[in-house]
Motif scaffolding. Sequence first.
Motif, mmCIF file in Angstrom:
data_model
loop_
_atom_site.group_PDB
_atom_site.id
_atom_site.type_symbol
_atom_site.label_atom_id
_atom_site.label_comp_id
_atom_site.label_asym_id
_atom_site.label_seq_id
_atom_site.Cartn_x
_atom_site.Cartn_y
_atom_site.Cartn_z
ATOM 1 N N GLY A 65 94.492 22.057 39.801
ATOM 2 C CA GLY A 65 94.661 23.039 38.892
ATOM 3 C C GLY A 65 93.925 24.438 39.259
ATOM 4 N N THR A 66 92.930 24.892 38.454
ATOM 5 C CA THR A 66 92.344 26.056 38.961
ATOM 6 C C THR A 66 90.938 25.820 39.981
ATOM 7 O OG1 THR A 66 90.876 26.002 36.704
ATOM 8 C CG2 THR A 66 93.287 27.101 36.724
ATOM 9 N N HIS A 67 90.901 24.750 40.037
ATOM 10 C CA HIS A 67 89.632 24.406 40.872
ATOM 11 C C HIS A 67 89.765 23.315 41.877
ATOM 12 C CE1 HIS A 67 89.644 21.190 37.725
ATOM 13 N NE2 HIS A 67 88.764 20.542 38.326
ATOM 14 N N TYR A 68 88.863 23.156 42.775
ATOM 15 C CA TYR A 68 88.897 22.135 43.838
ATOM 16 C C TYR A 68 88.139 20.787 43.475
ATOM 17 C CZ TYR A 68 91.108 25.501 47.006
ATOM 18 O OH TYR A 68 91.860 26.328 47.606
ATOM 19 N N THR A 69 88.666 19.654 43.987
ATOM 20 C CA THR A 69 88.065 18.493 43.691
ATOM 21 C C THR A 69 87.763 17.923 44.921
ATOM 22 O OG1 THR A 69 89.690 17.287 43.248
ATOM 23 C CG2 THR A 69 88.526 18.132 41.348
ATOM 24 N N LEU A 70 86.547 16.928 45.108
ATOM 25 C CA LEU A 70 86.457 16.164 46.399
ATOM 26 C C LEU A 70 87.320 14.882 46.502
ATOM 27 C CD1 LEU A 70 82.462 16.252 46.680
ATOM 28 C CD2 LEU A 70 84.292 17.994 47.455
ATOM 29 N N THR A 71 87.797 14.534 47.595
ATOM 30 C CA THR A 71 88.433 13.628 47.876
ATOM 31 C C THR A 71 87.514 12.291 47.948
ATOM 32 O OG1 THR A 71 88.245 13.417 50.118
ATOM 33 C CG2 THR A 71 90.214 14.778 49.078
ATOM 34 N N PRO A 72 87.766 11.107 47.751
ATOM 35 C CA PRO A 72 86.868 9.843 47.950
ATOM 36 C C PRO A 72 86.220 9.889 49.151
ATOM 37 C CG PRO A 72 89.039 9.139 46.864
ATOM 38 C CD PRO A 72 89.318 10.456 47.259
ATOM 39 N N ARG A 73 87.138 10.117 50.291
ATOM 40 C CA ARG A 73 86.392 10.166 51.444
ATOM 41 C C ARG A 73 85.411 11.305 51.550
ATOM 42 N NH1 ARG A 73 87.412 9.945 57.403
ATOM 43 N NH2 ARG A 73 85.444 9.836 58.222
ATOM 44 N N ALA A 74 85.463 12.473 51.015
ATOM 45 C CA ALA A 74 84.463 13.547 50.978
ATOM 46 C C ALA A 74 83.249 13.194 49.974
ATOM 47 C CB ALA A 74 85.272 14.922 50.434
ATOM 48 N N GLU A 75 83.449 12.548 48.916
ATOM 49 C CA GLU A 75 82.368 11.958 48.001
ATOM 50 C C GLU A 75 81.274 11.063 48.910
ATOM 51 O OE1 GLU A 75 84.237 10.146 44.850
ATOM 52 O OE2 GLU A 75 84.475 12.185 43.858
ATOM 53 N N HIS A 76 81.912 10.152 49.828
ATOM 54 C CA HIS A 76 81.024 9.300 50.572
ATOM 55 C C HIS A 76 80.480 10.151 51.540
ATOM 56 C CE1 HIS A 76 80.138 5.870 52.923
ATOM 57 N NE2 HIS A 76 80.545 6.464 54.022
ATOM 58 N N LEU A 77 81.165 11.247 52.170
ATOM 59 C CA LEU A 77 80.627 11.959 53.227
ATOM 60 C C LEU A 77 79.681 12.772 52.734
ATOM 61 C CD1 LEU A 77 83.665 13.466 55.075
ATOM 62 C CD2 LEU A 77 81.817 11.736 56.008
ATOM 63 N N GLN A 78 79.462 13.172 51.448
ATOM 64 C CA GLN A 78 78.353 14.134 51.104
ATOM 65 C C GLN A 78 77.021 13.277 50.883
ATOM 66 O OE1 GLN A 78 79.170 15.600 47.087
ATOM 67 N NE2 GLN A 78 78.280 17.494 47.416
ATOM 68 N N VAL A 79 77.407 11.931 50.517
ATOM 69 C CA VAL A 79 75.818 11.150 50.350
ATOM 70 C C VAL A 79 75.316 11.150 51.788
ATOM 71 C CG1 VAL A 79 74.961 8.927 49.983
ATOM 72 C CG2 VAL A 79 76.864 10.071 48.535
ATOM 73 N N GLU A 80 76.368 10.719 52.895
ATOM 74 C CA GLU A 80 75.786 10.255 54.067
ATOM 75 C C GLU A 80 75.409 11.860 54.630
ATOM 76 O OE1 GLU A 80 75.436 7.571 55.905
ATOM 77 O OE2 GLU A 80 76.201 6.418 54.032
ATOM 78 N N LEU A 81 75.953 12.845 54.559
ATOM 79 C CA LEU A 81 75.662 14.246 55.269
ATOM 80 C C LEU A 81 74.406 14.779 54.659
ATOM 81 C CD1 LEU A 81 76.889 16.397 56.812
ATOM 82 C CD2 LEU A 81 77.831 17.439 55.068
ATOM 83 N N THR A 82 73.971 14.530 53.543
ATOM 84 C CA THR A 82 72.660 14.978 52.853
ATOM 85 C C THR A 82 71.735 14.162 53.746
ATOM 86 O OG1 THR A 82 73.396 15.163 50.662
ATOM 87 C CG2 THR A 82 71.293 15.093 50.966
ATOM 88 N N TRP A 83 71.566 13.288 54.039
ATOM 89 C CA TRP A 83 70.699 12.314 54.769
ATOM 90 C C TRP A 83 70.685 12.655 56.310
ATOM 91 C CZ3 TRP A 83 71.086 8.733 58.956
ATOM 92 C CH2 TRP A 83 70.172 7.942 58.918
ATOM 93 N N VAL A 84 71.908 12.644 56.842
ATOM 94 C CA VAL A 84 72.105 13.139 58.198
ATOM 95 C C VAL A 84 71.438 14.546 58.611
ATOM 96 C CG1 VAL A 84 73.872 13.761 60.121
ATOM 97 C CG2 VAL A 84 74.092 11.577 58.681
ATOM 98 N N LEU A 85 71.683 15.457 57.822
ATOM 99 C CA LEU A 85 71.386 16.565 58.008
ATOM 100 C C LEU A 85 69.748 17.099 57.728
ATOM 101 C CD1 LEU A 85 74.428 19.103 56.646
ATOM 102 C CD2 LEU A 85 73.719 18.570 59.012
ATOM 103 N N LYS A 86 69.287 16.254 56.814
ATOM 104 C CA LYS A 86 67.869 16.382 56.417
ATOM 105 C C LYS A 86 67.028 15.870 57.794
ATOM 106 C CE LYS A 86 64.256 14.435 53.439
ATOM 107 N NZ LYS A 86 64.410 13.722 52.250
ATOM 108 N N ASN A 87 67.558 14.703 58.264
ATOM 109 C CA ASN A 87 66.958 14.262 59.583
ATOM 110 C C ASN A 87 67.015 15.137 60.777
ATOM 111 O OD1 ASN A 87 65.625 11.100 58.974
ATOM 112 N ND2 ASN A 87 67.685 11.308 57.959
ATOM 113 N N ILE A 88 68.062 15.822 60.672
ATOM 114 C CA ILE A 88 68.392 16.815 61.785
ATOM 115 C C ILE A 88 67.569 17.668 61.813
ATOM 116 C CG2 ILE A 88 70.003 18.368 63.123
ATOM 117 C CD1 ILE A 88 72.252 16.155 62.591
ATOM 118 N N ARG A 89 67.531 18.362 60.696
ATOM 119 C CA ARG A 89 66.449 19.547 60.336
ATOM 120 C C ARG A 89 65.054 19.339 60.406
ATOM 121 N NH1 ARG A 89 70.162 20.431 55.604
ATOM 122 N NH2 ARG A 89 71.548 22.365 56.121
ATOM 123 N N GLN A 90 64.786 17.963 60.031
ATOM 124 C CA GLN A 90 63.209 17.557 60.510
ATOM 125 C C GLN A 90 62.866 17.364 61.956
ATOM 126 O OE1 GLN A 90 62.816 14.142 58.017
ATOM 127 N NE2 GLN A 90 62.241 15.164 56.092
#
Length: 309
Positions: A65-90
Amino acid sequence: MVIVDMHEVNLRAVDLNLLVVLEALLEERSVTRAAERLHMSQPAVSRALQRLRDTFDDLLIARSGTHYTLTPRAEHLQVELTWVLKNIRQMVQAPKFDPLRTRQVVRMAGPDVEVCQLVPELLAHLQHAAPTLQVELDSRPSDYFSALVNGDIHFVISGLAPSQQDDQLHRIFLESTEVGLMMGAAHPLASQSIDLEAYLTARHGYISLTGRGPAFADATLKAMGKKRNTVLRLTSFASVADYCERSDLVFMLPKSIVEHVGKQRDVVFRPVPEELRAPELNFYLYWHQRNHRDPMHRWLREVVQSLVV
């Protein structure tokens, strides 16, 4: 039967910088807002999104419609990505050192008397500034510089210079002292000027911190074609005053050490003969380059410098 693709991902072919863009896109769900957040242009973010879609073989974000939604793969990636980038930053972030909470162990080494001239004052400071920092001292006769190079200890306190690999070592100055002769107050030479002839006729003891090898004075005399009468070799300064008080032995020692071990003892300090005089002896705190930028080591070196100013 389910067939699983076990092909290993070639990380060299993946632009890991895109993960930061992916994080912003998944959280903002908008190319425009992601571009503003990343301080990038919208076309650049759009190109990055297309590369991400190619990498993951997925739309990741899709218009609904007028906005964007995440695909199922993106929803899974978002959870993993938060952890991965946090560890890389640390991992990339410079480590922090909190002296009030640290339980790290500092291993220091040096001759007992040299260590005793600095470390008690250092510990008095640490009991308030770093109460749980643990200090281990080793004053056993040893090749302290080899232990420093090998990583067995963190700091060496010494008036000696490293014989090798000194390009790997750093140091800060602690103090300077002259070198002279220590003997019992009743020694025949205690009340007179000591020339080279009188020095050579005396009986001598010396300290070998490594437990082997001749003393500095012996090497100097050998170059002059002369030799003194050495009858005792010790590996510690602690008992020197006892030997001086109870025998006719003479020791060549730094004045600062004589003042420490000879305090309230029946001993005297006399200048060495003119032929054996050398520049003042400098004491340093040494450390290896592997620890030069470590936060705890830098903090401790600053403390030491503040104490010896």
